[in-house]
Design a protein around this motif. Structure first.
Motif, PDB file in Angstrom:
ATOM      1  N   ARG A  49       0.775  -1.178   0.048  1.00 11.29           N
ATOM      2  CA  ARG A  49       0.170  -0.022  -0.021  1.00 11.29           C
ATOM      3  C   ARG A  49       0.945   1.093  -0.144  1.00 11.29           C
ATOM      4  O   ARG A  49       2.069   1.188   0.365  1.00 11.29           O
ATOM      5  CB  ARG A  49      -0.920  -0.009   1.012  1.00 11.29           C
ATOM      6  N   TRP A  50       0.218   2.380  -0.322  1.00 14.56           N
ATOM      7  CA  TRP A  50       0.866   3.564  -0.274  1.00 14.56           C
ATOM      8  C   TRP A  50       0.405   4.218   0.859  1.00 14.56           C
ATOM      9  O   TRP A  50      -0.786   4.521   0.799  1.00 14.56           O
ATOM     10  CB  TRP A  50       0.532   4.304  -1.616  1.00 14.56           C
ATOM     11  N   GLN A  51       1.329   4.903   1.797  1.00 18.48           N
ATOM     12  CA  GLN A  51       0.912   5.557   2.719  1.00 18.48           C
ATOM     13  C   GLN A  51       1.041   6.974   2.888  1.00 18.48           C
ATOM     14  O   GLN A  51       2.017   7.366   2.314  1.00 18.48           O
ATOM     15  CB  GLN A  51       1.893   5.141   4.053  1.00 18.48           C
ATOM     16  N   MET A  52      -0.115   7.737   3.116  1.00 23.40           N
ATOM     17  CA  MET A  52      -0.032   8.989   2.902  1.00 23.40           C
ATOM     18  C   MET A  52       0.308   9.759   4.405  1.00 23.40           C
ATOM     19  O   MET A  52      -0.479   9.567   5.323  1.00 23.40           O
ATOM     20  CB  MET A  52      -1.422   9.748   2.648  1.00 23.40           C
ATOM     21  N   PRO A  53       1.173  10.426   4.588  1.00 22.19           N
ATOM     22  CA  PRO A  53       1.745  10.864   5.863  1.00 22.19           C
ATOM     23  C   PRO A  53       0.679  11.744   6.580  1.00 22.19           C
ATOM     24  O   PRO A  53       0.103  12.460   5.796  1.00 22.19           O
ATOM     25  CB  PRO A  53       2.847  11.843   5.786  1.00 22.19           C
ATOM     26  N   ARG A  54       0.292  11.250   7.858  1.00 17.06           N
ATOM     27  CA  ARG A  54      -0.989  12.018   8.562  1.00 17.06           C
ATOM     28  C   ARG A  54      -0.884  13.478   8.600  1.00 17.06           C
ATOM     29  O   ARG A  54      -1.624  14.235   8.740  1.00 17.06           O
ATOM     30  CB  ARG A  54      -1.352  11.205   9.784  1.00 17.06           C
ATOM     31  N   ALA A  55       0.496  13.786   8.786  1.00 14.51           N
ATOM     32  CA  ALA A  55       0.463  15.373   8.894  1.00 14.51           C
ATOM     33  C   ALA A  55       0.307  16.193   7.995  1.00 14.51           C
ATOM     34  O   ALA A  55       0.136  17.460   8.003  1.00 14.51           O
ATOM     35  CB  ALA A  55       2.107  15.646   9.380  1.00 14.51           C
ATOM     36  N   HIS A  97      -1.647   5.724 -11.994  1.00 15.11           N
ATOM     37  CA  HIS A  97      -1.046   5.366 -10.599  1.00 15.11           C
ATOM     38  C   HIS A  97      -2.247   4.846  -9.986  1.00 15.11           C
ATOM     39  O   HIS A  97      -2.042   3.999  -9.080  1.00 15.11           O
ATOM     40  CB  HIS A  97      -0.618   6.951 -10.274  1.00 15.11           C
ATOM     41  N   TRP A  98      -3.335   5.327  -9.993  1.00 17.10           N
ATOM     42  CA  TRP A  98      -4.578   4.844  -9.362  1.00 17.10           C
ATOM     43  C   TRP A  98      -4.844   3.411  -9.601  1.00 17.10           C
ATOM     44  O   TRP A  98      -5.135   2.438  -8.602  1.00 17.10           O
ATOM     45  CB  TRP A  98      -6.133   5.720  -9.594  1.00 17.10           C
ATOM     46  N   GLY A  99      -4.832   3.090 -10.863  1.00 13.49           N
ATOM     47  CA  GLY A  99      -4.903   1.751 -11.274  1.00 13.49           C
ATOM     48  C   GLY A  99      -4.087   0.691 -10.636  1.00 13.49           C
ATOM     49  O   GLY A  99      -4.293  -0.424 -10.516  1.00 13.49           O
ATOM     50  N   SER A 100      -2.634   1.099 -10.484  1.00 13.56           N
ATOM     51  CA  SER A 100      -1.731   0.270  -9.970  1.00 13.56           C
ATOM     52  C   SER A 100      -1.968   0.136  -8.367  1.00 13.56           C
ATOM     53  O   SER A 100      -1.897  -0.876  -7.942  1.00 13.56           O
ATOM     54  CB  SER A 100      -0.402   1.017 -10.517  1.00 13.56           C
ATOM     55  N   ILE A 101      -2.270   1.322  -7.841  1.00 11.49           N
ATOM     56  CA  ILE A 101      -2.206   1.083  -6.354  1.00 11.49           C
ATOM     57  C   ILE A 101      -3.367   0.512  -5.800  1.00 11.49           C
ATOM     58  O   ILE A 101      -3.078  -0.368  -4.737  1.00 11.49           O
ATOM     59  CB  ILE A 101      -2.227   2.711  -5.855  1.00 11.49           C
ATOM     60  N   LEU A 102      -4.650   0.827  -6.467  1.00  9.34           N
ATOM     61  CA  LEU A 102      -5.812   0.307  -5.957  1.00  9.34           C
ATOM     62  C   LEU A 102      -6.127  -1.148  -6.495  1.00  9.34           C
ATOM     63  O   LEU A 102      -6.708  -1.947  -5.986  1.00  9.34           O
ATOM     64  CB  LEU A 102      -7.001   1.101  -6.481  1.00  9.34           C
ATOM     65  N   GLY A 103      -5.176  -1.693  -7.315  1.00  6.15           N
ATOM     66  CA  GLY A 103      -5.110  -3.101  -8.118  1.00  6.15           C
ATOM     67  C   GLY A 103      -3.772  -3.501  -8.099  1.00  6.15           C
ATOM     68  O   GLY A 103      -3.467  -3.834  -7.205  1.00  6.15           O
ATOM     69  N   ASN A 104      -3.270  -3.727  -8.975  1.00  6.23           N
ATOM     70  CA  ASN A 104      -1.785  -4.444  -9.368  1.00  6.23           C
ATOM     71  C   ASN A 104      -1.012  -3.819 -10.321  1.00  6.23           C
ATOM     72  O   ASN A 104      -1.717  -2.946 -11.172  1.00  6.23           O
ATOM     73  CB  ASN A 104      -2.032  -5.903  -9.430  1.00  6.23           C
ATOM     74  N   ARG A 105      -0.116  -4.410 -10.683  1.00  4.27           N
ATOM     75  CA  ARG A 105       0.761  -4.005 -11.829  1.00  4.27           C
ATOM     76  C   ARG A 105      -0.204  -3.909 -13.222  1.00  4.27           C
ATOM     77  O   ARG A 105       0.067  -3.030 -14.200  1.00  4.27           O
ATOM     78  CB  ARG A 105       2.171  -4.614 -11.813  1.00  4.27           C
ATOM     79  N   LEU A 159     -13.965   0.790  -5.710  1.00  8.98           N
ATOM     80  CA  LEU A 159     -15.179   0.355  -4.679  1.00  8.98           C
ATOM     81  C   LEU A 159     -14.623  -0.885  -3.767  1.00  8.98           C
ATOM     82  O   LEU A 159     -15.263  -1.032  -2.896  1.00  8.98           O
ATOM     83  CB  LEU A 159     -15.936  -0.354  -5.942  1.00  8.98           C
ATOM     84  N   PHE A 160     -13.778  -1.696  -4.222  1.00 12.09           N
ATOM     85  CA  PHE A 160     -13.375  -2.696  -3.519  1.00 12.09           C
ATOM     86  C   PHE A 160     -12.208  -2.550  -2.759  1.00 12.09           C
ATOM     87  O   PHE A 160     -11.884  -3.280  -1.616  1.00 12.09           O
ATOM     88  CB  PHE A 160     -13.160  -4.148  -4.274  1.00 12.09           C
ATOM     89  N   ALA A 161     -11.279  -1.454  -2.784  1.00 14.52           N
ATOM     90  CA  ALA A 161     -10.085  -1.224  -2.253  1.00 14.52           C
ATOM     91  C   ALA A 161     -10.375  -0.090  -0.856  1.00 14.52           C
ATOM     92  O   ALA A 161      -9.619  -0.422  -0.058  1.00 14.52           O
ATOM     93  CB  ALA A 161      -9.012  -0.540  -2.936  1.00 14.52           C
ATOM     94  N   TRP A 162     -11.324   0.538  -0.741  1.00 15.47           N
ATOM     95  CA  TRP A 162     -11.870   1.461   0.134  1.00 15.47           C
ATOM     96  C   TRP A 162     -11.821   0.665   1.375  1.00 15.47           C
ATOM     97  O   TRP A 162     -12.561  -0.441   1.793  1.00 15.47           O
ATOM     98  CB  TRP A 162     -13.333   1.964   0.001  1.00 15.47           C
ATOM     99  N   GLY A 163     -11.144   1.416   2.242  1.00 19.52           N
ATOM    100  CA  GLY A 163     -10.948   0.946   3.740  1.00 19.52           C
ATOM    101  C   GLY A 163      -9.974  -0.445   3.913  1.00 19.52           C
ATOM    102  O   GLY A 163      -9.655  -0.923   5.127  1.00 19.52           O
ATOM    103  N   THR A 164      -9.322  -0.800   2.812  1.00 19.76           N
ATOM    104  CA  THR A 164      -8.362  -2.117   2.750  1.00 19.76           C
ATOM    105  C   THR A 164      -6.878  -1.382   3.057  1.00 19.76           C
ATOM    106  O   THR A 164      -6.792  -0.403   2.975  1.00 19.76           O
ATOM    107  CB  THR A 164      -8.523  -2.817   1.723  1.00 19.76           C
ATOM    108  N   SER A 165      -6.014  -2.235   2.948  1.00 15.20           N
ATOM    109  CA  SER A 165      -4.922  -1.656   3.239  1.00 15.20           C
ATOM    110  C   SER A 165      -4.302  -1.029   1.963  1.00 15.20           C
ATOM    111  O   SER A 165      -3.364  -0.177   2.044  1.00 15.20           O
ATOM    112  CB  SER A 165      -3.740  -3.103   3.594  1.00 15.20           C
ATOM    113  N   LYS A 166      -4.864  -1.026   0.772  1.00 13.59           N
ATOM    114  CA  LYS A 166      -4.621  -0.459  -0.400  1.00 13.59           C
ATOM    115  C   LYS A 166      -4.931   1.164  -0.522  1.00 13.59           C
ATOM    116  O   LYS A 166      -4.412   1.800  -1.029  1.00 13.59           O
ATOM    117  CB  LYS A 166      -5.379  -1.314  -1.433  1.00 13.59           C
TER     118      LYS A 166
END
Length: 545
Positions: free
Chosen positions: A6-12, A127-135, A449-456
């Motif tokens: 997953r890609w992490q967005m810094p909270r700050a 980028h969205w297609g990769s992060i929320l799905g796969n390569r 739709l399927f990635a919301w709330g998951t580690s992705k």
């Protein structure tokens, strides 16, 4: 593994973001109230995705809106494709069909806006297609979007050519429509669009800002002129269903049922109100992008829908007779303007429309080049190293700009010379372009739709409509995509079905045969940390401080 990383967005980074400032329009100056802290936060977001700030962040919130509004350009698609309505279901295709079709486009825009706020990066769809799905889903999204953008750039400029011929080319310059004249015209206007883009986002943004005002003003004046010239205000014709398919409508649509021709007429607003992904493609050049980009995307659709509706309803009211208008087929706009409008006023409007259409192509070059740049910096294209290079002087992806522009002209030239049966390959491919673009929109939205709330995807951006609303719009996106695909492959665009299926088969062969082993996709996880030295070097090379 990449599938679960997953890609992490810094909270700050996600703090309260004020409304975006007005642009300081002078080259080399910064936004008037865009502080060093704002800039640092924008760069931190980009660094956290593994990318350097090589492009120049000079676009205001309005500029981000204007680039999408310019590509949508109701004065381009809304006029050049008008016959899909007037030679179809008649007045009801505008009075009722336009709002329905615009809502379909809005569904995509709202869902994309939610994702863009979390991942504000150039070439966002890929980028969205990769992060929320796969390569693979990222790679497929990139190719759908890239092919759609290159061919739609060619189609926009061909539309500009035919508008020029209908307005000035034949009557004032005595030109005849030939392949040579068409290609020379395209080389000139596309070359000028590429040159402006080459010279920096500052100049491009000034012109697309101007384009936004020009489209607003011209649409208002055209509406007023149409209403002034209208023989009567027969409002009922805007809600009267007809069936002008076949000979009655100049064979714009093959003979079919009244219900079906109304549905086909929805392609006018759906095909016109597209291109708002440009706001995402220019994310890395927009200040406070996580807030500005989604707002620019949605507002460009809403304002285009509103002003387009007013303009086209006014035009329908001006028509002397709906039956006679339908018989004109694709020539309905020029026929009505010649019959109803003062010649001097008409030519002034034609000139403003022509300039708007050129600026539409200019903004499309920006979108195409950023997609090529973003895909290339992750090694997605041949000669990726050259295509991802940014000019230190102009802070633009020069090779990507000229490559996308040249490919669009070559596409028009090559496809115009080859036919399948009686249909030029150009016509077949253009019928696929918007299908490809909407597929590139639908893939990351469906994955979201399927990635919301998951580690992705467990961190939202500051522009957040909430889980329930996003999932509703995501489901509506799937339904809308089915509608667009079904309508888009109907006669006379039947070959589009085979082109689309053929592309999917070819993409599968290329992926599993070659790209699955070679293409790494965007940086995720530990790769982001390993890139920090490269990021610093890349920013130093272009003079970013």
């Amino acid at each position: 593994m990449l599938r679960t990383a997953r890609w992490q967005m810094p909270r700050a980074i996600w703090h309260k973001i004020d409304r975006n400032p007005a642009a300081d329009r002078e080259q080399g100056e910064v936004m008037s109230d865009y502080t060093d802290l704002d800039k640092k936060q924008d760069m931190s977001v980009l660094h956290s995705m593994g990318y350097a700030q090589e492009l120049e962040r000079r676009m205001s919130s309005f500029s981000n809106f204007a680039v999408s509004f310019s590509i949508i350009c109701i004065l381009s698609g809304g006029i050049n494709s008008l016959a899909q309505a007037t030679a179809g279901a008649g007045g009801a295709a505008i009075g009722i069909g336009w709002p329905i079709g615009c809502f379909v486009s809005l569904v995509f825009a709202v869902a994309m806006a939610q994702i863009s706020s979390a991942y504000p990066t150039a070439g966002g769809l890929y980028h969205w297609g990769s992060i929320l799905g796969n390569r693979f889903t990222g790679w497929l999204t990139a190719w759908f979007n890239l092919l759609g953008l290159v061919t739609v750039l060619g189609a926009i400029n061909v539309g500009t050519y035919y508008f020029f011929m209908g307005s000035f080319g034949t009557s004032y310059f005595g030109l005849t429509d030939t392949t040579v004249v068409r290609i020379v015209f395209l080389i000139i206007i596309t070359g000028a669009q590429a040159l402006v883009n080459h010279m920096g986002i500052g100049l491009t943004a000034k012109l697309t800002d101007f384009s936004g005002y020009l489209i607003f003003a011209t649409a208002i004046v055209l509406s007023a002129v149409c209403l002034f010239a209208a023989p009567s205000y027969e409002i009922g014709r805007l809600f009267t269903f007809a069936n002008y398919s076949g000979e009655a409508g100049g064979n714009v649509w093959p003979a079919t049922s009244g219900t079906w021709v109304f549905l086909l007429g929805l392609l006018l607003p759906i095909y016109t109100i597209t291109g708002y992904d440009a706001s995402a493609h220019t994310s890395e050049e927009t200040v406070k992008a996580a807030h500005s980009v989604p707002r620019g995307m949605v507002s460009s659709v809403l304002w285009s829908a509103l002003f387009g509706y007013i303009m086209l309803c006014s035009f329908v009211l001006m028509l002397p007779n709906m039956d006679d208008a339908a018989k004109q087929g694709w020539n309905v706009f020029f026929w009505a303007m010649d019959a109803q409008v003062n010649p001097v006023v008409k030519d002034i409007l034609y000139f403003a429309i022509l300039v708007s259409q050129w600026l539409c192509g200019l903004a499309t070059v920006t979108s195409v080049s950023r997609m090529i740049f973003a895909f290339s910096r992750d090694g997605g294209l041949p000669a990726s190293k050259a295509l991802a290079k940014v000019s230190p002087k102009y802070r633009t992806p020069v090779a990507a700009i000229w490559t996308g522009s040249i490919l669009s002209v070559l596409f028009v030239w090559g496809s115009s010379l080859v036919s399948i049966g009686d249909t030029p390959v150009y016509t077949i491919v253009v019928s696929c372009t918007v299908i490809f673009l909407f597929f590139s929109f639908a893939i990351p939205i469906t994955l979201g739709l399927f990635a919301w709330g998951t580690s992705k995807w467990d961190k939202m951006g500051p522009w957040n409509i909430g889980e329930g609303a996003f999932k509703l719009f995501a489901v509506l996106t799937v339904l809308a995509m089915i509608l667009i695909f079904v309508l888009g492959v109907q006669p006379p665009n039947g070959p589009a079905l085979y082109v689309t299926v053929g592309f999917l088969v070819l993409a599968g062969i290329v992926w599993f045969g070659f790209e699955k082993r070679r293409f790494k996709g965007p940086p995720i996880g530990d790769e982001v940390a390993r890139r920090q030295a490269e990021i610093a070097a890349a920013e130093k090379a272009v003079g970013e401080h």
